[in-house]
Design a protein around this motif. Structure first.
Motif, PDB file in Angstrom:
ATOM      1  N   GLN A 176       3.560   0.084  -0.297  1.00 11.68           N
ATOM      2  CA  GLN A 176       3.577   0.664  -1.641  1.00 11.68           C
ATOM      3  C   GLN A 176       2.213   1.216  -2.070  1.00 11.68           C
ATOM      4  OE1 GLN A 176       5.242  -1.999  -4.574  1.00 11.68           O
ATOM      5  NE2 GLN A 176       6.947  -2.600  -3.241  1.00 11.68           N
ATOM      6  N   ARG A 177       1.245   1.128  -1.198  1.00 12.71           N
ATOM      7  CA  ARG A 177      -0.100   1.568  -1.560  1.00 12.71           C
ATOM      8  C   ARG A 177      -0.279   3.063  -1.284  1.00 12.71           C
ATOM      9  NH1 ARG A 177      -3.795  -3.694   0.210  1.00 12.71           N
ATOM     10  NH2 ARG A 177      -2.216  -5.234  -0.391  1.00 12.71           N
ATOM     11  N   ALA A 178      -1.309   3.621  -1.924  1.00 15.42           N
ATOM     12  CA  ALA A 178      -1.534   5.069  -1.860  1.00 15.42           C
ATOM     13  C   ALA A 178      -2.092   5.521  -0.520  1.00 15.42           C
ATOM     14  CB  ALA A 178      -2.486   5.488  -2.982  1.00 15.42           C
ATOM     15  N   ARG A 205      -9.480  11.746   6.399  1.00 20.38           N
ATOM     16  CA  ARG A 205      -8.978  10.547   5.728  1.00 20.38           C
ATOM     17  C   ARG A 205      -9.232  10.643   4.227  1.00 20.38           C
ATOM     18  NH1 ARG A 205      -7.518   6.738   9.808  1.00 20.38           N
ATOM     19  NH2 ARG A 205      -6.560   5.626   8.075  1.00 20.38           N
ATOM     20  N   ARG A 206      -8.313  10.084   3.467  1.00 21.97           N
ATOM     21  CA  ARG A 206      -8.432  10.105   2.000  1.00 21.97           C
ATOM     22  C   ARG A 206      -9.317   8.935   1.570  1.00 21.97           C
ATOM     23  NH1 ARG A 206      -2.628   9.965  -0.314  1.00 21.97           N
ATOM     24  NH2 ARG A 206      -2.243   8.699   1.550  1.00 21.97           N
ATOM     25  N   LEU A 207     -10.438   9.263   0.948  1.00 19.97           N
ATOM     26  CA  LEU A 207     -11.456   8.273   0.645  1.00 19.97           C
ATOM     27  C   LEU A 207     -11.719   8.171  -0.850  1.00 19.97           C
ATOM     28  CD1 LEU A 207     -14.135   9.290   3.321  1.00 19.97           C
ATOM     29  CD2 LEU A 207     -12.204   7.711   3.609  1.00 19.97           C
ATOM     30  N   ALA A 269      -9.534  -0.314 -14.317  1.00 19.48           N
ATOM     31  CA  ALA A 269      -9.169   0.930 -13.636  1.00 19.48           C
ATOM     32  C   ALA A 269      -9.771   0.948 -12.229  1.00 19.48           C
ATOM     33  CB  ALA A 269      -9.649   2.139 -14.441  1.00 19.48           C
ATOM     34  N   TYR A 270     -10.958   0.352 -12.086  1.00 19.39           N
ATOM     35  CA  TYR A 270     -11.563   0.251 -10.762  1.00 19.39           C
ATOM     36  C   TYR A 270     -10.830  -0.777  -9.907  1.00 19.39           C
ATOM     37  CZ  TYR A 270     -14.841  -1.005  -7.077  1.00 19.39           C
ATOM     38  OH  TYR A 270     -15.397  -1.285  -5.852  1.00 19.39           O
ATOM     39  N   THR A 271     -10.495  -1.932 -10.475  1.00 21.30           N
ATOM     40  CA  THR A 271      -9.762  -2.920  -9.674  1.00 21.30           C
ATOM     41  C   THR A 271      -8.382  -2.385  -9.287  1.00 21.30           C
ATOM     42  OG1 THR A 271      -8.988  -4.078 -11.668  1.00 21.30           O
ATOM     43  CG2 THR A 271     -10.996  -4.901 -10.624  1.00 21.30           C
ATOM     44  N   ASP A 272      -7.824  -1.486 -10.087  1.00 15.04           N
ATOM     45  CA  ASP A 272      -6.560  -0.846  -9.701  1.00 15.04           C
ATOM     46  C   ASP A 272      -6.744  -0.012  -8.436  1.00 15.04           C
ATOM     47  OD1 ASP A 272      -5.181  -1.970 -11.798  1.00 15.04           O
ATOM     48  OD2 ASP A 272      -5.252  -0.184 -13.077  1.00 15.04           O
ATOM     49  N   LEU A 273      -7.918   0.632  -8.296  1.00 15.33           N
ATOM     50  CA  LEU A 273      -8.203   1.376  -7.068  1.00 15.33           C
ATOM     51  C   LEU A 273      -8.184   0.441  -5.873  1.00 15.33           C
ATOM     52  CD1 LEU A 273     -11.222   3.701  -8.027  1.00 15.33           C
ATOM     53  CD2 LEU A 273      -8.821   4.340  -7.830  1.00 15.33           C
ATOM     54  N   MET A 274      -8.818  -0.731  -6.045  1.00 13.88           N
ATOM     55  CA  MET A 274      -8.840  -1.703  -4.952  1.00 13.88           C
ATOM     56  C   MET A 274      -7.427  -2.183  -4.623  1.00 13.88           C
ATOM     57  SD  MET A 274     -12.232  -4.071  -5.260  1.00 13.88           S
ATOM     58  CE  MET A 274     -12.052  -4.629  -6.943  1.00 13.88           C
ATOM     59  N   ARG A 275      -6.669  -2.489  -5.656  1.00 17.50           N
ATOM     60  CA  ARG A 275      -5.320  -3.017  -5.455  1.00 17.50           C
ATOM     61  C   ARG A 275      -4.441  -2.029  -4.678  1.00 17.50           C
ATOM     62  NH1 ARG A 275      -3.579  -7.129  -8.394  1.00 17.50           N
ATOM     63  NH2 ARG A 275      -5.085  -6.719 -10.044  1.00 17.50           N
ATOM     64  N   ASP A 276      -4.757  -0.730  -4.825  1.00 17.68           N
ATOM     65  CA  ASP A 276      -3.902   0.318  -4.279  1.00 17.68           C
ATOM     66  C   ASP A 276      -4.389   0.854  -2.929  1.00 17.68           C
ATOM     67  OD1 ASP A 276      -1.577   1.866  -4.593  1.00 17.68           O
ATOM     68  OD2 ASP A 276      -2.716   3.566  -5.383  1.00 17.68           O
ATOM     69  N   CYS A 277      -5.546   0.379  -2.445  1.00 17.71           N
ATOM     70  CA  CYS A 277      -6.091   0.987  -1.232  1.00 17.71           C
ATOM     71  C   CYS A 277      -5.585   0.274   0.021  1.00 17.71           C
ATOM     72  CB  CYS A 277      -7.619   0.997  -1.275  1.00 17.71           C
ATOM     73  SG  CYS A 277      -8.418  -0.603  -1.085  1.00 17.71           S
ATOM     74  N   SER A 278      -5.644   0.990   1.139  1.00 20.27           N
ATOM     75  CA  SER A 278      -5.146   0.438   2.401  1.00 20.27           C
ATOM     76  C   SER A 278      -6.234  -0.288   3.179  1.00 20.27           C
ATOM     77  CB  SER A 278      -4.552   1.549   3.267  1.00 20.27           C
ATOM     78  OG  SER A 278      -5.526   2.528   3.575  1.00 20.27           O
TER      79      SER A 278
END
Length: 368
Positions: A176-178, A205-207, A269-278
């Motif tokens: 489910q991650r981006a 790669r998407r960074l 909003a930053y922790t959301d980036l972490m939660r969503d990364c692979s």
């Protein structure tokens, strides 16, 4: 503050000794447990704080300088402003403070003075978010055995027992991650992450890159995103209400040579980036190990900074929660490999609880 409140002792010299304290503070406040954050640099002489800013720039510019500085770590006694220390000790005595969570060993000489003055049992826990002594604890080896050392990562036990985050939200399933990769150089922006960014950008790669300085932001390519901390913020400052805060984060976009800044709404909003990364790519600092476990993020580890990060890297690899960058590179940057690591992280995360829940929210005290 009353005796059931928890005083969190952090440091702005390293975000690894600041961000976890802020996460625990947020968590406890949200559950009705009183807490207060103190940052060591606020009892330093002003000229010492100014020197820290210059040192950070030097360490960021040259990783070899950073490694040498790590080896030269010393107790901070000469940096302390005695008047500020006395005011702090008096404030604690007046408030009847008895419970502490300590995120850097440099606080220990001050705590020794408070223990001698308090004349009553104190609950003092040293939060050890590394698999080995960090410099701040190493220089106080004669003191820390007399405290309750809470080691999150015990090399003989390949199963971390707790994590620290602002909440208890479950990690996202890998599918489910981006699919983006988060890259940073820790709070001081040090290490070999810059070369890694260039290589992965070349592979398409998407960074999501956390820069130390806006000058690192490249022209927008529609794929790579850049973020950083507002340059006006430092960890020992307080807001208008006298509180310490998470670093205000911004997104940077450079188009046709013009750099624009877009503030993020808040740190979540930053922790959301972490939660969503692979995956997360960084040097193996203890706070990043905690992020990896808290959010179930596979950790691709760059060259370590000091002995403690060398042990961190070996520990995380032994647990199956991370891989060294060179090994991932040799495996053709395998996505399947990352998914397997994530599976192991999520399995471990499902077995453990938040440190604040099992220690403070449960009112489970021990004394020294």
């Amino acid at each position: 503050m009353n005796s059931s409140s928890v005083t969190l002792l952090a440091s702005g010299n390293s975000l690894g000794a600041y961000i976890p304290a802020m996460h625990l503070h947020t968590y406890l406040q949200g559950r009705g447990v009183g807490s207060d954050v103190h940052v060591l640099e606020n009892v330093y002489h002003e000229e010492v704080r100014d020197k820290i800013r210059a040192t950070k720039k030097a360490f960021h510019a040259d990783f070899s300088v950073a490694r040498m500085g790590h080896k030269l770590a010393r107790p901070v006694d000469t940096s302390l402003n005695e008047e500020a220390v006395l005011r702090l000790l008096e404030d604690w005595m007046r408030a009847g403070v008895t419970r502490f969570a300590v995120f850097t060993g440099f606080w220990l000489p001050i705590l020794e003075r408070y223990k001698a003055a308090a004349g009553k049992p104190l609950d003092i826990r040293l939060i050890r978010l590394d698999a080995w002594d960090t410099p701040s604890f190493k220089v106080h080896k004669q003191l820390y055995p007399g405290y309750d050392n809470v080691w999150f990562y015990v090399p003989s036990e390949l199963s971390p027992g707790a994590y620290i985050a602002s909440d208890e939200a479950e990690p996202l399933p890998y599918g489910q991650r981006a699919g983006r990769i988060l890259i940073h150089g820790g709070g001081w922006g040090i290490g070999t992450y810059a070369e890694t960014i260039r290589e992965l950008r070349g592979l398409g790669r998407r960074l999501d890159v956390i820069v130390y300085d806006p000058s690192e932001v490249e022209e927008d390519d529609g794929v790579t995103r850049y973020f950083g901390t507002d340059a006006s913020w430092d960890p020992w400052s307080r807001d208008a209400q006298g509180r310490h805060t998470f670093p205000p984060m911004v997104r940077y976009v450079r188009e046709q040579g013009v750099l624009r800044e877009y503030p993020l709404r808040d740190y979540s909003a930053y922790t959301d980036l972490m939660r969503d990364c692979s995956a997360i790519i960084s040097k193996p600092g203890g706070a990043t190990l905690n992020d990896s476990l808290s959010f179930g993020i596979p950790f691709v580890m760059l060259e370590p900074f000091g002995d403690h990060e060398l042990h961190n890297s070996a520990y995380w690899e032994s647990c199956g929660f991370g891989i060294r960058f060179a090994e991932w590179q040799a495996r053709n940057f395998s996505e399947h490999l990352l998914e397997g690591i994530c599976t192991r992280l999520l399995e471990q995360r499902s077995k453990i609880k938040h440190f604040g829940r099992i220690t403070y929210a449960a009112e489970n005290s021990s004394y020294v």
